[in-house]
Design a protein around this motif. Structure first.
Motif, PDB file in Angstrom:
ATOM      1  N   ASP A 241       0.849  -1.192   0.000  1.00  0.00           N
ATOM      2  CA  ASP A 241       0.000   0.000   0.000  1.00  0.00           C
ATOM      3  C   ASP A 241       0.885   1.243   0.000  1.00  0.00           C
ATOM      4  OD1 ASP A 241      -1.474   2.212   1.842  1.00  0.00           O
ATOM      5  OD2 ASP A 241      -2.928   1.089   0.656  1.00  0.00           O
ATOM      6  N   ALA A 242       0.731   2.075  -1.016  1.00  0.00           N
ATOM      7  CA  ALA A 242       1.605   3.238  -1.182  1.00  0.00           C
ATOM      8  C   ALA A 242       1.471   4.237  -0.041  1.00  0.00           C
ATOM      9  CB  ALA A 242       1.311   3.919  -2.515  1.00  0.00           C
ATOM     10  N   LYS A 243       0.227   4.534   0.366  1.00  0.00           N
ATOM     11  CA  LYS A 243       0.026   5.524   1.426  1.00  0.00           C
ATOM     12  C   LYS A 243       0.641   5.049   2.734  1.00  0.00           C
ATOM     13  CE  LYS A 243      -4.047   7.829  -0.458  1.00  0.00           C
ATOM     14  NZ  LYS A 243      -5.441   8.264  -0.211  1.00  0.00           N
ATOM     15  N   LYS A 244       0.465   3.766   3.024  1.00  0.00           N
ATOM     16  CA  LYS A 244       1.036   3.201   4.240  1.00  0.00           C
ATOM     17  C   LYS A 244       2.566   3.289   4.206  1.00  0.00           C
ATOM     18  CE  LYS A 244       1.198  -1.074   6.985  1.00  0.00           C
ATOM     19  NZ  LYS A 244       0.765  -2.494   7.060  1.00  0.00           N
ATOM     20  N   ALA A 245       3.143   2.978   3.049  1.00  0.00           N
ATOM     21  CA  ALA A 245       4.597   3.034   2.899  1.00  0.00           C
ATOM     22  C   ALA A 245       5.109   4.465   3.047  1.00  0.00           C
ATOM     23  CB  ALA A 245       5.005   2.468   1.541  1.00  0.00           C
ATOM     24  N   CYS A 246       4.367   5.429   2.491  1.00  0.00           N
ATOM     25  CA  CYS A 246       4.752   6.837   2.586  1.00  0.00           C
ATOM     26  C   CYS A 246       4.735   7.320   4.026  1.00  0.00           C
ATOM     27  CB  CYS A 246       3.818   7.707   1.749  1.00  0.00           C
ATOM     28  SG  CYS A 246       3.999   7.484  -0.020  1.00  0.00           S
ATOM     29  N   ILE A 247       3.650   7.001   4.721  1.00  0.00           N
ATOM     30  CA  ILE A 247       3.524   7.408   6.131  1.00  0.00           C
ATOM     31  C   ILE A 247       4.644   6.781   6.954  1.00  0.00           C
ATOM     32  CG2 ILE A 247       2.083   7.196   8.200  1.00  0.00           C
ATOM     33  CD1 ILE A 247      -0.366   7.328   6.308  1.00  0.00           C
ATOM     34  N   GLY A 248       4.904   5.494   6.700  1.00  0.00           N
ATOM     35  CA  GLY A 248       5.974   4.807   7.410  1.00  0.00           C
ATOM     36  C   GLY A 248       7.338   5.416   7.119  1.00  0.00           C
ATOM     37  N   ALA A 249       7.581   5.770   5.846  1.00  0.00           N
ATOM     38  CA  ALA A 249       8.862   6.351   5.450  1.00  0.00           C
ATOM     39  C   ALA A 249       9.107   7.684   6.143  1.00  0.00           C
ATOM     40  CB  ALA A 249       8.903   6.522   3.939  1.00  0.00           C
ATOM     41  N   LEU A 250       8.079   8.518   6.210  1.00  0.00           N
ATOM     42  CA  LEU A 250       8.229   9.832   6.838  1.00  0.00           C
ATOM     43  C   LEU A 250       8.442   9.699   8.349  1.00  0.00           C
ATOM     44  CD1 LEU A 250       5.555  11.846   4.847  1.00  0.00           C
ATOM     45  CD2 LEU A 250       8.037  11.985   4.651  1.00  0.00           C
ATOM     46  N   LYS A 251       7.792   8.737   8.962  1.00  0.00           N
ATOM     47  CA  LYS A 251       7.998   8.497  10.396  1.00  0.00           C
ATOM     48  C   LYS A 251       9.427   8.035  10.665  1.00  0.00           C
ATOM     49  CE  LYS A 251       3.247   7.411  11.837  1.00  0.00           C
ATOM     50  NZ  LYS A 251       2.325   6.342  12.325  1.00  0.00           N
ATOM     51  N   LEU A 252       9.916   7.133   9.817  1.00  0.00           N
ATOM     52  CA  LEU A 252      11.278   6.635   9.988  1.00  0.00           C
ATOM     53  C   LEU A 252      12.297   7.743   9.740  1.00  0.00           C
ATOM     54  CD1 LEU A 252      11.148   3.093   8.319  1.00  0.00           C
ATOM     55  CD2 LEU A 252      10.943   3.691  10.733  1.00  0.00           C
ATOM     56  N   HIS A 253      12.019   8.589   8.758  1.00  0.00           N
ATOM     57  CA  HIS A 253      12.915   9.709   8.475  1.00  0.00           C
ATOM     58  C   HIS A 253      13.003  10.646   9.673  1.00  0.00           C
ATOM     59  CE1 HIS A 253      13.822  13.790   6.789  1.00  0.00           C
ATOM     60  NE2 HIS A 253      14.824  13.089   6.298  1.00  0.00           N
ATOM     61  N   LYS A 254      11.861  10.942  10.270  1.00  0.00           N
ATOM     62  CA  LYS A 254      11.826  11.815  11.445  1.00  0.00           C
ATOM     63  C   LYS A 254      12.620  11.193  12.594  1.00  0.00           C
ATOM     64  CE  LYS A 254       8.564  14.390  14.340  1.00  0.00           C
ATOM     65  NZ  LYS A 254       7.120  14.656  14.596  1.00  0.00           N
TER      66      LYS A 254
END
Length: 269
Positions: A241-254
């Motif tokens: 799921d793209a949205k889930k991956a995006c949200i996860g990526a931004l959390k990990l980046h933070k």
């Protein structure tokens, strides 16, 4: 002739599930664009994976010339990924960054992958080289592209499309000057907090890290070798799921920026 033959083979394998390519004329467009690009970029030519990057241009843009120039501009951004030698992989820096990020955000998974002999993270090569075209559905992969390029917006990005001489002149004129950060997007402003030669990190690295984090439990309990790691990652093809991956990526980046900033502050103290 060898390059043209190679292009012809990979064109037939590109996005085979899409009805769009049931029409021979659309396959011909894809082959034409890749052939012309290989002709004008002698240093890179054609490499496996380019057809995956070019395909959306053919589908979204009716005019073949427009599709070609969009692909050519995309390759200016990504051509370094395809410059490989016997000792160097084009995405090697990104793979090294992925290892560093995973070590910070999920040390247990990183240690497990190292134990299996996957500390170089070459199993993530495909995700980075074709920007997740295989792991996500066609629509979701385009969603990811839009998200990545919006987050990585740099007000000086246009200079990448200018001649080398103009770039050099601009670089000479900007020496010693600090760049205003207000025009950068939030992702890039966060990257600027990391005082490191490795920064900034592309969001694609954190997208891969997000996928690995999501599959962390499965990888830890079921992967007993690199073949298992590859199989687990291949089994998720088209089901992410793209949205889930995006949200996860931004959390990990933070989380990563916070950890690195804290580490840098301690070392300076």
């Amino acid at each position: 002739m060898h390059t043209l033959h190679q292009i012809g083979l990979y064109v037939k394998r590109t996005d085979r599930t899409l009805l769009f390519y049931n029409k021979p004329e659309n396959l011909s467009k894809l082959q034409d664009i890749l052939s012309v690009y290989a002709w004008i970029d002698i240093d890179v030519g054609y490499c496996q994976g380019m057809s995956d990057l070019c395909s959306p241009m053919i589908i979204l843009l009716e005019n073949e010339a427009d599709a070609f120039w969009c692909f050519e501009r995309l390759m200016r951004r990504l051509r370094g990924n395809f410059q490989c030698t016997e000792t160097f992989v084009g995405v090697q820096t990104q793979l090294s960054n992925l290892a560093t990020v995973t070590q910070v955000i999920d040390p247990k998974l990183h240690q497990h992958l190292e134990t299996l002999g996957g500390g170089n993270y070459l199993f993530a090569f495909r995700m980075l080289i074709v920007l997740f075209r295989r792991e996500f559905s066609f629509c979701d992969s385009l969603y990811l592209w839009e998200m990545m390029w919006a987050l990585e917006y740099d007000p000086d990005l246009f200079s990448l499309y200018e001649e080398l001489e103009l770039n050099m002149e601009k670089a000479e004129g900007s020496k010693g000057k600090s760049k205003p950060t207000q025009k950068y997007r939030k992702y890039e402003r966060e990257n600027m907090k990391i005082k490191s030669v490795d920064a900034p990190l592309p969001i694609s690295v954190f997208l891969v890290a997000s996928v690995l984090k999501d599959k962390s439990s499965v990888l830890l309990h079921q992967a007993r070798g690199l073949d298992d790691v590859v199989k687990i990652l291949n089994d998720m093809t088209g089901n992410l799921d793209a949205k889930k991956a995006c949200i996860g990526a931004l959390k990990l980046h933070k989380k990563y920026v916070k950890a690195k900033t804290h580490c840098n502050s301690k070392s300076m103290g």
